[in-house]
Design an enzyme around this catalytic site. Structure first.
Site, PDB file in Angstrom:
ATOM      1  N   GLN A   9       0.499  -1.319   0.315  1.00  0.00           N
ATOM      2  CA  GLN A   9      -0.291  -0.113  -0.231  1.00  0.00           C
ATOM      3  C   GLN A   9       1.123   1.314  -0.216  1.00  0.00           C
ATOM      4  O   GLN A   9      -0.019   2.390  -0.051  1.00  0.00           O
ATOM      5  CB  GLN A   9      -0.619   0.286   1.149  1.00  0.00           C
ATOM      6  CG  GLN A   9      -2.308  -0.988   1.468  1.00  0.00           C
ATOM      7  CD  GLN A   9      -3.335  -0.880   1.861  1.00  0.00           C
ATOM      8  OE1 GLN A   9      -2.961  -0.880   3.306  1.00  0.00           O
ATOM      9  NE2 GLN A   9      -3.943  -1.180   1.972  1.00  0.00           N
ATOM     10  N   ASN A  10       2.493   1.118   0.116  1.00  0.00           N
ATOM     11  CA  ASN A  10       2.842   2.276   0.496  1.00  0.00           C
ATOM     12  C   ASN A  10       3.306   2.678  -1.405  1.00  0.00           C
ATOM     13  O   ASN A  10       3.310   1.617  -1.943  1.00  0.00           O
ATOM     14  CB  ASN A  10       4.668   1.674   0.495  1.00  0.00           C
ATOM     15  CG  ASN A  10       5.120   3.374   0.637  1.00  0.00           C
ATOM     16  OD1 ASN A  10       5.347   4.122  -0.150  1.00  0.00           O
ATOM     17  ND2 ASN A  10       5.069   3.664   2.264  1.00  0.00           N
ATOM     18  N   ARG A  11       3.440   4.382  -1.527  1.00  0.00           N
ATOM     19  CA  ARG A  11       2.691   4.414  -2.649  1.00  0.00           C
ATOM     20  C   ARG A  11       3.892   5.127  -3.800  1.00  0.00           C
ATOM     21  O   ARG A  11       4.149   5.037  -4.784  1.00  0.00           O
ATOM     22  CB  ARG A  11       1.957   5.795  -3.264  1.00  0.00           C
ATOM     23  CG  ARG A  11       0.422   5.617  -2.728  1.00  0.00           C
ATOM     24  CD  ARG A  11      -0.510   6.314  -1.883  1.00  0.00           C
ATOM     25  NE  ARG A  11       0.150   6.857  -0.137  1.00  0.00           N
ATOM     26  CZ  ARG A  11       0.120   8.212  -0.353  1.00  0.00           C
ATOM     27  NH1 ARG A  11      -1.498   7.919  -0.704  1.00  0.00           N
ATOM     28  NH2 ARG A  11       0.049   8.162   0.646  1.00  0.00           N
TER      29      ARG A  11
END
Length: 145
Positions: free
Chosen positions: A17-19
């Site tokens: 989920q880290n962009r």
């Protein structure tokens, strides 16, 4: 400091989920960077004149929240910047990276151009991917990348 998932995988920004990788793919004009092997992601960063390193070398922390970091020890930025003397700009992915750097290396902030950018962490819900892209690209466009 990498989160739990990143430490497990021994890769920066390994949490799905880290962009960060999606954002860097947009900046480096490489659409599917998130799908690549980690070494290939790093090559794309290097080919686009980006390096990647943590301000904090070691800390104690339960979980992945920056606010839980204790007993931090910084990385040796003096040695890094001496070894890679072509580094001109330092970008901080989030407030914690910037505040730790400012705490341990305030004189380097006077010597180098830097940008404190909004974190790509999923905990930073205030910024969606498009907003991150606009802010990061604006900062990076000020450089001759």
């Amino acid at each position: 400091m990498p989160g739990v998932k990143s430490l497990e995988k021994q890769q920066y920004y390994a949490h799905p989920q880290n962009r960060f990788w999606k954002l860097m793919g947009m900046i480096c004009d490489f659409d599917n960077i998130s799908d690549l092997e980690y070494d290939d992601k790093l090559k794309i960063l290097l080919n686009n004149r980006f390096g990647l390193w943590d301000v904090i070398q070691y800390c104690e922390r339960k979980g992945s929240m920056d606010s839980d970091i204790q007993n931090e020890i910084p990385n040796d930025f003096y040695n890094l910047l001496e070894k890679y003397s072509n580094i001109e700009v330092i970008c901080f992915n989030g407030t914690k990276a910037y505040s730790a750097f400012k705490k341990y290396f305030p004189e380097l902030l006077l010597k180098y151009k830097y940008f404190q950018l909004p974190s790509t962490s999923p905990a930073n819900a205030r910024f969606n991917l498009d907003k991150l892209y606009k802010i990061w690209l604006t900062a990076l466009s000020l450089q001759s990348i």
